[in-house]
Design an enzyme around this catalytic site. Structure first.
Site, PDB file in Angstrom:
ATOM      1  N   HIS A  44      25.090  40.790  47.111  1.00 30.70           N
ATOM      2  CA  HIS A  44      24.617  39.421  46.941  1.00 30.70           C
ATOM      3  C   HIS A  44      23.262  39.177  47.606  1.00 30.70           C
ATOM      4  O   HIS A  44      23.046  38.162  48.267  1.00 30.70           O
ATOM      5  CB  HIS A  44      25.644  38.432  47.471  1.00 30.70           C
ATOM      6  CG  HIS A  44      27.042  38.699  47.005  1.00 30.70           C
ATOM      7  ND1 HIS A  44      27.422  38.570  45.692  1.00 30.70           N
ATOM      8  CD2 HIS A  44      28.143  39.128  47.678  1.00 30.70           C
ATOM      9  CE1 HIS A  44      28.698  38.883  45.569  1.00 30.70           C
ATOM     10  NE2 HIS A  44      29.151  39.230  46.753  1.00 30.70           N
ATOM     11  N   CYS A  45      22.339  40.118  47.454  1.00 35.21           N
ATOM     12  CA  CYS A  45      20.964  39.965  47.939  1.00 35.21           C
ATOM     13  C   CYS A  45      20.873  39.851  49.461  1.00 35.21           C
ATOM     14  O   CYS A  45      19.930  39.270  49.992  1.00 35.21           O
ATOM     15  CB  CYS A  45      20.279  38.757  47.306  1.00 35.21           C
ATOM     16  SG  CYS A  45      20.094  38.874  45.517  1.00 35.21           S
ATOM     17  N   VAL A  46      21.875  40.408  50.165  1.00 41.32           N
ATOM     18  CA  VAL A  46      21.789  40.510  51.620  1.00 41.32           C
ATOM     19  C   VAL A  46      21.272  41.905  51.946  1.00 41.32           C
ATOM     20  O   VAL A  46      21.919  42.895  51.599  1.00 41.32           O
ATOM     21  CB  VAL A  46      23.157  40.290  52.294  1.00 41.32           C
ATOM     22  CG1 VAL A  46      23.043  40.450  53.804  1.00 41.32           C
ATOM     23  CG2 VAL A  46      23.696  38.910  51.943  1.00 41.32           C
TER      24      VAL A  46
END
Length: 430
Positions: A390-392
């Site tokens: 999730h784009c972390v």
């Protein structure tokens, strides 16, 4: 640059949602106003990635391209002047919607990522001095991490060293204010935080910390998930900067909002200078500057901005308190349902809180299957969810997960069918 900043007193901001479940939720036929949902058999559970678009937004974008297309703030003929007036009206509506005290505090950008980068470029490049510090969370979205690292590396190339100081996250997914308080120093200039976390679904307001914040520390909030989901008041939040993603608020992609409190304006410099940059360019450089034009160079995303105006009208028509209550009810139903499924483990967030009190985002894993495979199987049954990190960056120490995110077009029937499908898959895996 500019005069010293003074931190005013701020009230505590909490979303205005009912403490009790909402039995009826919003109207069941609400999905018919979102064409992609009305014409599809799939169950969309990925609103944290982008929201579906209501018919009013779709019509607004189409009409811009089909009727009286022109550039705004460029001509004196009616097509152009009308667009100029419409954009000004959207800016005023946006200020009111976000609780901003002044219209000139609203800057239109290319998205939330562009808004956060604008803070780094228009403020950080010139305001930060050697040895200054920025506090950030390694578990935030990359858009609230990467700009600060790029800023640090860019300044290092000019001989200025700034420090990026990471802070922790609590088990329920909020920014750890105790850890932040221990890391604030006389050199801290910016504290950046996610208002509503895009993976954990936890709300951070910093309310318990703000009265202890040194005056020189600016607060930057990534409001990509909270905008359009819960009632917003940037003044009550104590934000100096706040970034919003319009495409997660029913509007078209490619448009965002950067809120800049007036007390930051003297320290801002153009970061995207162009034909409409509202500053005087002389042989020695830029002088003066008037917000918000100081940060809005070039032709704006006109259909995107107009679509945001239509989106705000849709959100207003349902009421942000009602929307927040709707998502809260769905979140509780989802958590309680998944908690009863063997093999489900929740990432930090509302599932670890005292009352399953969430805002429409829940992330989990299921034993015996990867998140990617689970997402693929769920899609085969018509449930559209987000999977992965999730784009972390580097996953923030968390495993890849399945994220479920809701909005007003999500119903209790969607949640119940989703939980039933996960339960069936868990039983098959066992």
């Amino acid at each position: 640059m500019g005069s010293p900043l003074r931190r005013p007193e701020y009230p505590v901001l909490v979303p205005e949602v009912s403490a009790a479940p909402v039995p009826a939720l919003l109207p069941a036929d609400i999905r018919t106003y979102f064409p992609a949902l009305a014409e599809s058999a799939e169950t969309y559970l990925d609103s944290a990635a982008t929201t579906q678009k209501p018919r009013a937004v779709i019509d607004t974008v189409r009409d811009y391209h089909a009727v009286a297309t022109a550039n705004a703030a460029r001509g004196t003929y009616p097509w152009s002047t009308t667009l100029t007036q419409r954009i000004a009206a959207v800016r005023a509506h946006t200020a009111q919607f976000l609780g901003a005290a002044h219209v000139d505090e609203i800057v239109f950008t290319g998205g939330a990522t562009a808004a956060l980068n604008a803070v780094a470029l228009s403020w950080g490049l010139t305001a930060l001095r050697d040895g200054d510090e920025i506090l950030y969370s390694p578990r935030d979205h990359a858009a609230n991490i990467a700009p600060w690292f790029l800023l640090r590396d860019t300044l290092a190339g000019f001989g200025r060293r700034i420090e990026l100081v990471p802070y922790a996250v609590t088990p329920d997914g909020q920014a750890d204010t105790t850890d932040i308080a221990g890391k604030l120093s006389p050199r801290t200039r910016l504290l950046t935080v996610t208002h509503l976390h895009h993976v954990y679904g936890a709300l951070t307001t910093l309310a318990e910390l703000r009265d202890r914040m040194p005056e020189q520390v600016l607060l930057c909030f990534d409001c990509s998930q909270s905008g359009g989901h819960i009632p917003m008041d940037v003044v009550a939040l104590g934000a100096d900067f706040a970034a919003f993603a319009a495409h997660k608020m029913f509007a078209a992609p490619g448009t965002g909002i950067l809120y800049c409190h007036r007390r930051t304006h003297p320290a801002l410099r153009p970061f995207l200078p162009g034909g409409t940059t509202d500053a005087t360019l002389t042989a020695t450089g830029f002088t003066g500057g008037i917000m918000p034009g100081l940060l809005e160079g070039g032709t704006p995303n006109i259909p995107g901005i107009l679509s945001m105006g239509a989106a705000l009208e849709v959100l207003d028509s349902y009421g942000m308190s009602a929307i927040a209550a709707h998502n809260r009810t769905l979140t509780g139903r989802l958590i309680r349902g998944l908690r009863a499924v063997s093999g489900v483990s929740f990432l930090p967030g509302p599932a670890h809180g005292p009352d399953d009190d969430g805002y429409g985002i829940v992330s989990f894993t299921l034993a015996g299957i990867s998140a990617a495979d689970l997402g693929f199987v769920l899609a085969e049954y018509g449930f559209l969810v987000r999977t992965g990190a999730h784009c972390v960056p580097e996953a923030g120490g968390e495993p890849a997960s399945v994220r479920v995110s809701t909005h007003i077009y999500t119903g209790l029937d969607d949640i119940d069918r989703f939980v039933a499908r996960v339960r069936t898959l868990a039983e098959e895996l066992q």
